[in-house]
Design a protein around this motif. Structure first.
Motif, PDB file in Angstrom:
ATOM      1  N   VAL A  19       0.835  -1.204   0.000  1.00 45.06           N
ATOM      2  CA  VAL A  19       0.000   0.000   0.000  1.00 45.06           C
ATOM      3  C   VAL A  19       0.868   1.251   0.000  1.00 45.06           C
ATOM      4  CG1 VAL A  19      -1.714   1.305   1.310  1.00 45.06           C
ATOM      5  CG2 VAL A  19      -1.896  -1.179   1.145  1.00 45.06           C
ATOM      6  N   GLY A  20       1.888   1.262   0.828  1.00 42.81           N
ATOM      7  CA  GLY A  20       2.757   2.438   0.919  1.00 42.81           C
ATOM      8  C   GLY A  20       3.442   2.754  -0.400  1.00 42.81           C
ATOM      9  N   THR A  21       3.868   1.729  -1.116  1.00 46.02           N
ATOM     10  CA  THR A  21       4.526   1.934  -2.399  1.00 46.02           C
ATOM     11  C   THR A  21       3.567   2.562  -3.405  1.00 46.02           C
ATOM     12  OG1 THR A  21       5.912  -0.008  -1.993  1.00 46.02           O
ATOM     13  CG2 THR A  21       5.767   0.767  -4.259  1.00 46.02           C
ATOM     14  N   VAL A  22       2.348   2.072  -3.444  1.00 46.06           N
ATOM     15  CA  VAL A  22       1.348   2.618  -4.363  1.00 46.06           C
ATOM     16  C   VAL A  22       1.017   4.060  -4.004  1.00 46.06           C
ATOM     17  CG1 VAL A  22      -1.023   2.366  -5.187  1.00 46.06           C
ATOM     18  CG2 VAL A  22       0.390   0.338  -4.866  1.00 46.06           C
ATOM     19  N   VAL A  23       0.834   4.335  -2.718  1.00 47.74           N
ATOM     20  CA  VAL A  23       0.486   5.689  -2.282  1.00 47.74           C
ATOM     21  C   VAL A  23       1.602   6.669  -2.619  1.00 47.74           C
ATOM     22  CG1 VAL A  23       0.047   7.157  -0.265  1.00 47.74           C
ATOM     23  CG2 VAL A  23      -1.127   4.970  -0.502  1.00 47.74           C
ATOM     24  N   TRP A  24       2.844   6.312  -2.332  1.00 45.63           N
ATOM     25  CA  TRP A  24       3.949   7.217  -2.635  1.00 45.63           C
ATOM     26  C   TRP A  24       4.102   7.411  -4.136  1.00 45.63           C
ATOM     27  CZ3 TRP A  24       5.527  10.684   0.446  1.00 45.63           C
ATOM     28  CH2 TRP A  24       5.507  10.469   1.821  1.00 45.63           C
ATOM     29  N   GLY A  25       3.846   6.385  -4.912  1.00 43.41           N
ATOM     30  CA  GLY A  25       3.871   6.527  -6.366  1.00 43.41           C
ATOM     31  C   GLY A  25       2.813   7.504  -6.845  1.00 43.41           C
ATOM     32  N   LEU A  26       1.602   7.402  -6.272  1.00 49.09           N
ATOM     33  CA  LEU A  26       0.536   8.335  -6.632  1.00 49.09           C
ATOM     34  C   LEU A  26       0.865   9.764  -6.220  1.00 49.09           C
ATOM     35  CD1 LEU A  26      -2.603   6.189  -5.764  1.00 49.09           C
ATOM     36  CD2 LEU A  26      -1.782   6.829  -8.034  1.00 49.09           C
ATOM     37  N   ILE A  27       1.526   9.921  -5.081  1.00 49.68           N
ATOM     38  CA  ILE A  27       1.924  11.262  -4.631  1.00 49.68           C
ATOM     39  C   ILE A  27       2.904  11.882  -5.624  1.00 49.68           C
ATOM     40  CG2 ILE A  27       3.255  12.518  -2.886  1.00 49.68           C
ATOM     41  CD1 ILE A  27       2.018  10.650  -0.810  1.00 49.68           C
ATOM     42  N   VAL A  28       3.874  11.115  -6.051  1.00 51.83           N
ATOM     43  CA  VAL A  28       4.871  11.628  -6.998  1.00 51.83           C
ATOM     44  C   VAL A  28       4.216  12.006  -8.319  1.00 51.83           C
ATOM     45  CG1 VAL A  28       6.910  10.987  -8.331  1.00 51.83           C
ATOM     46  CG2 VAL A  28       6.787  10.407  -5.916  1.00 51.83           C
ATOM     47  N   VAL A  29       3.313  11.149  -8.813  1.00 56.13           N
ATOM     48  CA  VAL A  29       2.621  11.449 -10.070  1.00 56.13           C
ATOM     49  C   VAL A  29       1.749  12.701  -9.920  1.00 56.13           C
ATOM     50  CG1 VAL A  29       0.866  10.584 -11.663  1.00 56.13           C
ATOM     51  CG2 VAL A  29       2.705   9.082 -10.910  1.00 56.13           C
ATOM     52  N   ALA A  30       1.019  12.812  -8.810  1.00 54.78           N
ATOM     53  CA  ALA A  30       0.167  13.978  -8.592  1.00 54.78           C
ATOM     54  C   ALA A  30       0.998  15.253  -8.488  1.00 54.78           C
ATOM     55  CB  ALA A  30      -0.666  13.785  -7.321  1.00 54.78           C
ATOM     56  N   LEU A  31       2.109  15.182  -7.780  1.00 59.83           N
ATOM     57  CA  LEU A  31       2.973  16.355  -7.640  1.00 59.83           C
ATOM     58  C   LEU A  31       3.547  16.768  -8.990  1.00 59.83           C
ATOM     59  CD1 LEU A  31       4.034  18.304  -5.551  1.00 59.83           C
ATOM     60  CD2 LEU A  31       5.942  16.760  -5.135  1.00 59.83           C
ATOM     61  N   ALA A  32       3.968  15.801  -9.788  1.00 55.20           N
ATOM     62  CA  ALA A  32       4.492  16.114 -11.116  1.00 55.20           C
ATOM     63  C   ALA A  32       3.413  16.754 -11.987  1.00 55.20           C
ATOM     64  CB  ALA A  32       5.026  14.842 -11.774  1.00 55.20           C
ATOM     65  N   ALA A  33       2.196  16.218 -11.926  1.00 52.58           N
ATOM     66  CA  ALA A  33       1.095  16.788 -12.714  1.00 52.58           C
ATOM     67  C   ALA A  33       0.798  18.216 -12.268  1.00 52.58           C
ATOM     68  CB  ALA A  33      -0.148  15.914 -12.589  1.00 52.58           C
ATOM     69  N   LEU A  34       0.808  18.454 -10.953  1.00 55.93           N
ATOM     70  CA  LEU A  34       0.552  19.805 -10.449  1.00 55.93           C
ATOM     71  C   LEU A  34       1.654  20.779 -10.858  1.00 55.93           C
ATOM     72  CD1 LEU A  34      -0.845  19.015  -6.901  1.00 55.93           C
ATOM     73  CD2 LEU A  34      -2.093  19.995  -8.833  1.00 55.93           C
ATOM     74  N   ILE A  35       2.882  20.326 -10.874  1.00 59.14           N
ATOM     75  CA  ILE A  35       3.993  21.187 -11.307  1.00 59.14           C
ATOM     76  C   ILE A  35       3.846  21.542 -12.778  1.00 59.14           C
ATOM     77  CG2 ILE A  35       6.487  21.224 -11.751  1.00 59.14           C
ATOM     78  CD1 ILE A  35       6.807  19.632  -9.113  1.00 59.14           C
ATOM     79  N   ILE A  36       3.487  20.555 -13.595  1.00 60.69           N
ATOM     80  CA  ILE A  36       3.303  20.814 -15.026  1.00 60.69           C
ATOM     81  C   ILE A  36       2.164  21.805 -15.251  1.00 60.69           C
ATOM     82  CG2 ILE A  36       2.549  19.759 -17.205  1.00 60.69           C
ATOM     83  CD1 ILE A  36       4.135  17.251 -16.336  1.00 60.69           C
ATOM     84  N   VAL A  37       1.037  21.585 -14.576  1.00 60.63           N
ATOM     85  CA  VAL A  37      -0.110  22.486 -14.718  1.00 60.63           C
ATOM     86  C   VAL A  37       0.265  23.889 -14.251  1.00 60.63           C
ATOM     87  CG1 VAL A  37      -2.431  22.973 -13.835  1.00 60.63           C
ATOM     88  CG2 VAL A  37      -1.847  20.672 -14.590  1.00 60.63           C
ATOM     89  N   GLY A  38       0.998  23.990 -13.161  1.00 64.97           N
ATOM     90  CA  GLY A  38       1.420  25.296 -12.652  1.00 64.97           C
ATOM     91  C   GLY A  38       2.374  26.011 -13.607  1.00 64.97           C
ATOM     92  N   GLN A  39       3.277  25.255 -14.232  1.00 64.25           N
ATOM     93  CA  GLN A  39       4.227  25.864 -15.168  1.00 64.25           C
ATOM     94  C   GLN A  39       3.555  26.300 -16.459  1.00 64.25           C
ATOM     95  OE1 GLN A  39       7.496  26.663 -14.726  1.00 64.25           O
ATOM     96  NE2 GLN A  39       7.147  26.077 -12.599  1.00 64.25           N
ATOM     97  N   LEU A  40       2.504  25.614 -16.846  1.00 66.79           N
ATOM     98  CA  LEU A  40       1.788  25.989 -18.059  1.00 66.79           C
ATOM     99  C   LEU A  40       0.941  27.237 -17.842  1.00 66.79           C
ATOM    100  CD1 LEU A  40       0.625  22.504 -19.383  1.00 66.79           C
ATOM    101  CD2 LEU A  40       2.436  23.969 -20.303  1.00 66.79           C
ATOM    102  N   GLY A  41       0.713  27.618 -16.606  1.00 63.39           N
ATOM    103  CA  GLY A  41      -0.044  28.812 -16.298  1.00 63.39           C
ATOM    104  C   GLY A  41      -1.544  28.617 -16.377  1.00 63.39           C
ATOM    105  N   ILE A  42      -1.985  27.359 -16.414  1.00 63.41           N
ATOM    106  CA  ILE A  42      -3.417  27.082 -16.486  1.00 63.41           C
ATOM    107  C   ILE A  42      -4.098  27.538 -15.198  1.00 63.41           C
ATOM    108  CG2 ILE A  42      -5.156  25.264 -16.685  1.00 63.41           C
ATOM    109  CD1 ILE A  42      -3.112  23.731 -18.414  1.00 63.41           C
ATOM    110  N   ILE A  43      -3.493  27.216 -14.067  1.00 68.81           N
ATOM    111  CA  ILE A  43      -3.993  27.665 -12.774  1.00 68.81           C
ATOM    112  C   ILE A  43      -2.812  28.120 -11.933  1.00 68.81           C
ATOM    113  CG2 ILE A  43      -6.039  26.173 -12.748  1.00 68.81           C
ATOM    114  CD1 ILE A  43      -4.528  24.268 -10.925  1.00 68.81           C
ATOM    115  N   THR A  44      -3.091  28.920 -10.934  1.00 68.71           N
ATOM    116  CA  THR A  44      -2.061  29.366  -9.997  1.00 68.71           C
ATOM    117  C   THR A  44      -2.169  28.518  -8.741  1.00 68.71           C
ATOM    118  OG1 THR A  44      -2.279  31.605 -10.842  1.00 68.71           O
ATOM    119  CG2 THR A  44      -1.150  31.341  -8.734  1.00 68.71           C
ATOM    120  N   LEU A  45      -1.056  27.939  -8.337  1.00 67.62           N
ATOM    121  CA  LEU A  45      -1.047  27.041  -7.191  1.00 67.62           C
ATOM    122  C   LEU A  45      -0.345  27.689  -6.009  1.00 67.62           C
ATOM    123  CD1 LEU A  45      -0.028  23.765  -9.029  1.00 67.62           C
ATOM    124  CD2 LEU A  45      -2.303  24.404  -8.257  1.00 67.62           C
ATOM    125  N   ASN A  46      -0.895  27.467  -4.830  1.00 63.30           N
ATOM    126  CA  ASN A  46      -0.260  27.880  -3.591  1.00 63.30           C
ATOM    127  C   ASN A  46       0.446  26.642  -3.038  1.00 63.30           C
ATOM    128  OD1 ASN A  46       0.417  28.531  -0.976  1.00 63.30           O
ATOM    129  ND2 ASN A  46      -1.457  29.696  -0.599  1.00 63.30           N
TER     130      ASN A  46
END
Length: 82
Positions: A19-46
């Motif tokens: 479970v921990g491996t899957v959760v940490w993998g999802l965290i990394v993917v979500a963080l990468a997606a949020l960084i990409i979205v933030g860099q594209l300027g689609i939304i502003t992230l805090n």
């Protein structure tokens, strides 16, 4: 020529992802997606809110995954061996 598999190896279940491996993998993917979205300027992230949200989500996923894993483990038949 047939191979003989000992009883101990036949009774072992297929290895599953932890479970921990899957959760940490999802965290990394979500963080990468949020960084990409933030860099594209689609939304502003805090950054603070993003980290709080990721930690709440990861904690909930770990608790639920642990409960489901324990529930599945309790349903297995016992062999009577300690």
């Amino acid at each position: 020529m047939s191979s003989i598999i000992p009883d101990a190896e036949q009774n072992q279940a297929e290895p599953t992802a932890r479970v921990g491996t899957v959760v940490w993998g999802l965290i990394v993917v979500a963080l990468a997606a949020l960084i990409i979205v933030g860099q594209l300027g689609i939304i502003t992230l805090n950054g603070t809110y993003v980290l709080i949200g990721l930690m709440i989500g990861a904690g909930a996923a770990l608790v639920v995954g642990g409960l489901l894993s324990a529930r599945k483990r309790d349903n297995r038949t016992t062999t009577g061996k300690s």
